[in-house]
Design a protein around this motif. Sequence first.
Motif, PDB file in Angstrom:
ATOM      1  N   PRO A 169     -37.096  28.450-103.774  1.00  0.00           N
ATOM      2  CA  PRO A 169     -36.342  27.375-103.115  1.00  0.00           C
ATOM      3  C   PRO A 169     -35.075  26.966-103.852  1.00  0.00           C
ATOM      4  N   ALA A 170     -35.118  26.910-105.182  1.00  0.00           N
ATOM      5  CA  ALA A 170     -33.939  26.477-105.935  1.00  0.00           C
ATOM      6  C   ALA A 170     -32.772  27.442-105.740  1.00  0.00           C
ATOM      7  N   LEU A 173     -31.479  27.142-102.006  1.00  0.00           N
ATOM      8  CA  LEU A 173     -30.682  25.927-101.782  1.00  0.00           C
ATOM      9  C   LEU A 173     -29.309  26.050-102.420  1.00  0.00           C
ATOM     10  N   LEU A 176     -27.186  28.063-100.027  1.00  0.00           N
ATOM     11  CA  LEU A 176     -26.827  27.266 -98.851  1.00  0.00           C
ATOM     12  C   LEU A 176     -25.696  26.281 -99.181  1.00  0.00           C
ATOM     13  N   ASP A 177     -25.743  25.699-100.363  1.00  0.00           N
ATOM     14  CA  ASP A 177     -24.658  24.797-100.764  1.00  0.00           C
ATOM     15  C   ASP A 177     -23.341  25.553-100.926  1.00  0.00           C
ATOM     16  N   LYS A 197     -24.040  29.862 -91.975  1.00  0.00           N
ATOM     17  CA  LYS A 197     -25.471  29.639 -92.160  1.00  0.00           C
ATOM     18  C   LYS A 197     -26.280  30.460 -91.164  1.00  0.00           C
ATOM     19  N   MET A 218     -36.160  30.599 -95.218  1.00  0.00           N
ATOM     20  CA  MET A 218     -35.543  29.365 -94.719  1.00  0.00           C
ATOM     21  C   MET A 218     -36.583  28.382 -94.206  1.00  0.00           C
ATOM     22  N   VAL A 221     -37.636  25.558 -96.943  1.00  0.00           N
ATOM     23  CA  VAL A 221     -36.737  24.557 -97.523  1.00  0.00           C
ATOM     24  C   VAL A 221     -36.160  23.675 -96.430  1.00  0.00           C
ATOM     25  N   GLN A 222     -35.726  22.497 -96.828  1.00  0.00           N
ATOM     26  CA  GLN A 222     -35.010  21.596 -95.941  1.00  0.00           C
ATOM     27  C   GLN A 222     -33.601  21.423 -96.490  1.00  0.00           C
ATOM     28  N   TRP A 223     -32.621  21.680 -95.641  1.00  0.00           N
ATOM     29  CA  TRP A 223     -31.219  21.631 -96.071  1.00  0.00           C
ATOM     30  C   TRP A 223     -30.405  20.968 -94.985  1.00  0.00           C
ATOM     31  N   LYS A 224     -29.630  19.969 -95.368  1.00  0.00           N
ATOM     32  CA  LYS A 224     -28.830  19.231 -94.404  1.00  0.00           C
ATOM     33  C   LYS A 224     -27.433  19.826 -94.356  1.00  0.00           C
ATOM     34  N   ARG A 225     -27.116  20.410 -93.219  1.00  0.00           N
ATOM     35  CA  ARG A 225     -25.787  20.995 -93.063  1.00  0.00           C
ATOM     36  C   ARG A 225     -24.812  19.925 -92.578  1.00  0.00           C
TER      37      ARG A 225
END
Length: 458
Positions: A169-170, A173, A176-177, A197, A218, A221-225
């Motif tokens: 996950p690290a 993420l 994704l950033d 994305k 994917m 993980v939770q990722w806020k776009r």
Amino acid sequence: MNSHDVRIWAIRKRPTKSPSYDVRWKVGDRLPFSKTFRTKALADNFRAKLLRSTQKGEEFDTETGLPASMTETRATLTWYDFAQKYLAMKWPHAAPNTRDGINEALTLVTMALLDECPGRPEDGLLREALRKWAFVLPTPGEREVPVAVGNALHWLGKASKPLADLGKPAVLLGVLDALKLKLDGTAAAPETVRRKKNTFVNALEYAKNLGEFTENPMTLVQWKRPRVVKQVDPRVVFNPRQAGRLLDATTYVGGFRRARGRRLTGMFAGMYYGGFRPAEAVGLSLPDCTLPSSGWGSVLLHRTRPTVGKLWTGTGNVHDDRGLKNRPAKDTREVPIPPQLVAIFRDHVDTFGTADDGRLFFNERGGLVSSSTYSRVWEEARQLALPPAEQSSLLADCPYAARHSALSTWLNSGTDPTEVAMRAGNSVEVLLTRYAKCIAGRFEIANARIEGLLREYE
């Protein structure tokens, strides 16, 4: 450890917000091993593999808890090698603009998945090697590669992290950033982040299909776009009077003899009076136009010529040659055009004629008009047509604003949204979503209706 010393327990559902399932088993006297899966089907599949191994009498490793058949070593697949496989799968079926987007997304992810290895080339060279060579077909192995680029590609092959790292996950993420940034390090537009994305998620799904992951990472993980703004900013929309000034101003760009602006006046008029997309206007041909001496005419749109770049077309041409946006390849769209546009088109043909293939709009050499050319003409006309206060605003900020203004004008005239959507080549849902803020007078109409209802009960 002999398989007779292995105990496999039933699958246990974990009481978490997002349902997950544990498979637990014990090898000898070691503490129990466990592995978590997102769905029961995946957990069942893993448990079945363990059971088959015990039935075959396989040896189980006491460190990993896995049988030999599930711990066989294989060459580690790096993200860089996998990305080239993914590109080779997607490229033949993708439109040129889509190829460009895939290339950019893969480049950003690759730059985010590099280990610190000696001899790292400069980032600018690495990005050039990825954008222009690694993630373009034909592959570097099929082309003559400059020495510096070849060295950069060799370093990338050694420094790329394993694809399996994206299961952490690290690491995921962090990638994704990185997608929130452009190649130059500045913040990317929300819509661009969304596209990149989506490409990345699709690549991970392909990796899962190849057996590299049991499930798409994917999902873990939770990722806020960044939030995508789908509505047109009403500040870019101009009214008919301003449209007239802008179109007049284009005739002064580049001087009368060279006619750099006059050649494109009709193209901008088509975007405003006909609601054409720029790529539709670039590809418009005289045989597709009905231009009577008076009254309304019509245009049959069926072709777009977007500027995409030689790397992505596969033909060596800067422009792509495609059908209408979001339509089947040979679909058409008939658009009625008002007398004002009919007159402008007739005058344009009388003055400049057509290109060899019948196109209405062409550059001084008869070639296709590039996006950079008509954008420069529009900007110069904007400086001539608008007062200083409007020049510093978003009003008519780019050529596409002409289409936005056209659709807004049609909706504000009271034209049925279904008819507007048909002429524009949009769905009604997309049309009303994108142009909701550009429909003037809706508050007053709604207020009057509400007030009338309330008065009935007074």
